[in-house]
Design a protein around this motif. Structure first.
Motif, PDB file in Angstrom:
ATOM      1  N   GLY A 433       0.809  -1.216   0.000  1.00 19.73           N
ATOM      2  CA  GLY A 433       0.000   0.000   0.000  1.00 19.73           C
ATOM      3  C   GLY A 433       0.836   1.257   0.000  1.00 19.73           C
ATOM      4  O   GLY A 433       1.952   1.285  -0.552  1.00 19.73           O
ATOM      5  N   PRO A 434       0.361   2.335   0.639  1.00 19.47           N
ATOM      6  CA  PRO A 434       1.086   3.612   0.652  1.00 19.47           C
ATOM      7  C   PRO A 434       2.429   3.520   1.363  1.00 19.47           C
ATOM      8  O   PRO A 434       3.261   4.402   1.217  1.00 19.47           O
ATOM      9  N   SER A 435       2.626   2.457   2.129  1.00 17.83           N
ATOM     10  CA  SER A 435       3.894   2.283   2.841  1.00 17.83           C
ATOM     11  C   SER A 435       4.880   1.426   2.055  1.00 17.83           C
ATOM     12  O   SER A 435       6.033   1.286   2.465  1.00 17.83           O
ATOM     13  N   GLY A 436       4.421   0.844   0.962  1.00 18.37           N
ATOM     14  CA  GLY A 436       5.260  -0.076   0.198  1.00 18.37           C
ATOM     15  C   GLY A 436       5.895   0.578  -1.008  1.00 18.37           C
ATOM     16  O   GLY A 436       6.119   1.785  -1.040  1.00 18.37           O
ATOM     17  N   GLY A 437       6.156  -0.259  -2.002  1.00 21.48           N
ATOM     18  CA  GLY A 437       6.803   0.265  -3.196  1.00 21.48           C
ATOM     19  C   GLY A 437       6.378  -0.496  -4.429  1.00 21.48           C
ATOM     20  O   GLY A 437       5.724  -1.536  -4.353  1.00 21.48           O
TER      21      GLY A 437
END
Length: 631
Positions: A433-437
């Motif tokens: 999600g927004p924390s990943g890549g």
């Protein structure tokens, strides 16, 4: 509901209910070794949120009405079940013990199912799933490529039981693990078993669950708490919601087990209010468990008491962070606090608290029942067991999948997910999600585990997996996730509040063709500073989509900056629509243009005034002969 007063009563109930419902499962059909007639059939209709919104409730009502009219009410029953996972092909109707799996069923198909299948024994070919690679219909669920590589542990009861009937949960070993631990195991035994299993938190951080429980156990207090984090906020993620809708009792049971292990008597499920169906089923499950004596005082005739309460969140992404979540339960603004002390020492109302997410809890009963060695034999050396992913985006088989850790991205996207829609080229997959890549095609053979994903600039996260094709602009994708983070940041710390604002401004300049090469340098430097100095996990991981995209797709950033061109044709300010000599002068483009910037007579070549064009793409979509190009 009859109260279950002892573990012996629970065991007897399990045997009775399992015998009563054994015809449901195909494995039981094999055990019986007989050909079944139309008697004792059950029709399972998916009633997860997706299918529920596509009239699955109406399908159930019409099925039971038609069954009654056909005189089969004593032999056949249709009822709800949880998500089968194959969301792309819902609503799903499965008929047991025939093990026939119908997809994309509509209310108008009901009469044919009753008349042809139930009365005459004829399988309805047009409602079967067609394997795209084989170009042939498939009757059974276990023969579909979507399911072949899955190993469903957290999702073991979703699509199998009626989530609103505790008897069906008990028939599938529900509450057997709880009975086992509170009658035969010590707190130390439970924590050791969970530690030996290698279970790590499925909420994103991957912290060892047994270790977390051991921390909470060692601190003494007059009250301790168990919290289930059901505040699922990643775009495209619906793993926790589906578990709660399809198998709420597994989570309640696991929370009680955790309570016994650390010495807690109260649990809270922090769930976002946008999950009304999950909330309704949790309420039903909690009430049923209380009525049966499986929650509340003196569970199963022991002196162990544990109860569960619901707390609704307002949909703040930051409340997925455990200290912000605890603040919210206490009635304060959902903001993270500095650690230490960690919640295991001083959490909810300053008492020792253990916080785990839905999927982590859903795995616990199976581990207790089958043992640590069984669970640790699945997965990789450092990442044990299975992981649930929500497949979304430009993929044929959108849905929910559970696979052993170590399964590669390629296997999930192409073998289970069925590849990219419309034969397009795979470009990237966003995990975490927004924390990943974003992960490029060159890394599709990366095994899915905590360390492997971290090493390539992404992360496991809670399990969102969004697939992108050649028509996605990676600069625009980075901008999308950064905008989400900006809106969801609590604003407490400066690096997250101000730093991410500056990051967004730079990326916005790039999408508009107004940036310089120095802006790439600034993005990398500022992104690293934000990661190193933010207060909580939201800020510490917020630059990941930008940094990973720069790592693997820097050429696209440079195209926007140097060439003032968006290769994917997504960034509006860098687009230009042009009418070619294929134009037949039908005037459709001129009629649909909202700013009347297209001129030309009937049967003559039309022209776009580029100074007035707002790049809306209406003309591009309307042209019947593909005479308009986007460049």
């Amino acid at each position: 509901m009859n109260k279950i007063n002892s573990f012996n009563d629970l065991t007897k109930s399990h045997e009775d209910f399992a015998q009563l419902l054994k015809l449901r499962k195909f494995s039981h059909e094999q055990e019986l070794g007989v050909e079944h007639t139309r008697c004792n059939r059950e029709i399972l209709v998916c009633s997860g949120t997706g299918c529920h919104s596509a009239d699955s409730a109406l399908i159930i009502d019409k099925l039971n009405s038609n069954i009654n009219e056909a005189g089969l009410s004593n032999e056949v029953k249709a009822h709800i079940t949880g998500c089968f996972g194959f969301c792309e092909k819902g609503p799903i109707v499965k008929i047991d013990p025939d093990n026939v799996f119908y997809v994309q069923v509509k209310p108008e198909d009901v009469e044919e199912i009753v008349q042809e299948h139930l009365l005459k024994g004829n399988v309805i070919e047009r409602l079967l799933y067609e394997e795209p690679t084989l170009k042939q219909k498939v009757k059974r669920q276990d023969e579909m490529s979507f399911y072949k590589k899955q190993y469903r542990i957290a999702l073991r009861n979703c699509g199998l039981i009626n989530p609103e009937d505790i008897r069906e949960s008990i028939a599938e070993e529900g509450y057997m693990a709880l009975g086992k631990v509170i009658t035969t195991m010590s707190q130390e035994d439970i924590i050791k078993l969970i530690s030996d299993s290698g279970l790590r938190g499925r909420g994103g951080g991957g912290f060892p669950t047994g270790t977390k429980w051991s921390f909470a156990k060692k601190y003494q207090a007059d009250q301790k708490y168990i919290i289930c984090n059901a505040d699922e906020g990643d775009p495209g993620a619906f793993m926790d919601r589906s578990i709660l809708e399809g198998d709420p009792h597994s989570v309640l049971e696991a929370m009680a087990i955790a309570g016994y292990a650390i010495g807690a008597s109260t649990g809270f499920i922090y769930i976002r209010a946008e999950y009304p169906l999950a909330i309704d089923r949790l309420k039903i499950a909690i009430n049923q468990a209380r009525e049966c004596g499986l929650l509340g005082k003196d569970i199963l005739g022991t002196n162990f008491s544990f109860d569960v309460h619901l707390k609704y969140g307002a949909g703040a992404f930051v409340c997925g962070e455990e200290t912000a979540l605890i603040n919210s339960i206490e009635g304060y603004r959902g903001e993270p606090v500095n650690k230490p002390p960690f919640p295991a020492q001083s959490g909810l109302w300053d008492k020792p608290t253990s916080v785990n997410n839905v999927e982590t809890f859903a795995l616990i009963p199976a581990i207790i029942n089958k043992g640590a060695l069984w669970f640790s034999s699945i997965g990789t050396k450092t990442s044990k067991g299975t992981k649930v992913f929500a497949l979304a985006g430009k993929i044929n088989n959108v849905g929910l999948v559970e696979v052993p850790m170590g399964t590669t991205l390629r296997e999930i996207i192409f073998d289970i997910g069925g590849g990219i829609k419309d034969g397009r080229e795979f470009k990237a997959v966003q995990t975490g999600g927004p924390s990943g890549g974003c992960i490029p095609a060159s890394l599709l053979d990366t095994p899915i585990d905590y360390e492997s994903l971290n090493s390539i600039g992404s992360m496991m996260g809670s399990g969102g997996m969004i697939v992108m094709d050649e028509d996605n602009c990676m600069v625009d994708i980075a901008k999308f996730y950064l905008q989400f983070t900006l809106e969801e940041s609590c604003g407490k710390c400066t690096p997250c509040r101000i730093g991410n604002t500056r990051l967004y401004e730079i990326v916005d300049k790039i999408t508009k063709g107004k940036a310089t090469e120095q802006d790439i340098v600034n993005l990398k430097e500022l992104g690293q500073i934000i990661k190193d100095t933010s207060l909580c996990g939201l800020g510490q991981t917020s630059p990941n989509p930008i940094l990973s995209n720069l790592r693997y797709f820097e050429d696209e950033f440079n195209a926007h900056i140097k060439d003032k061109h968006c290769p994917a044709g997504v960034c509006k300010d860098l687009l230009m629509y042009e009418i070619t000599d294929k134009c037949i002068g039908c005037t459709r483009c001129a009629k649909i243009c909202p700013v009347t910037c297209i001129k030309g007579k009937v049967k003559e070549l039309h022209v776009i005034d580029q100074n007035r064009c707002i790049k809306c793409g209406s003309c591009f979509e309307a042209c019947p002969v593909d005479a308009i190009i986007r460049k």
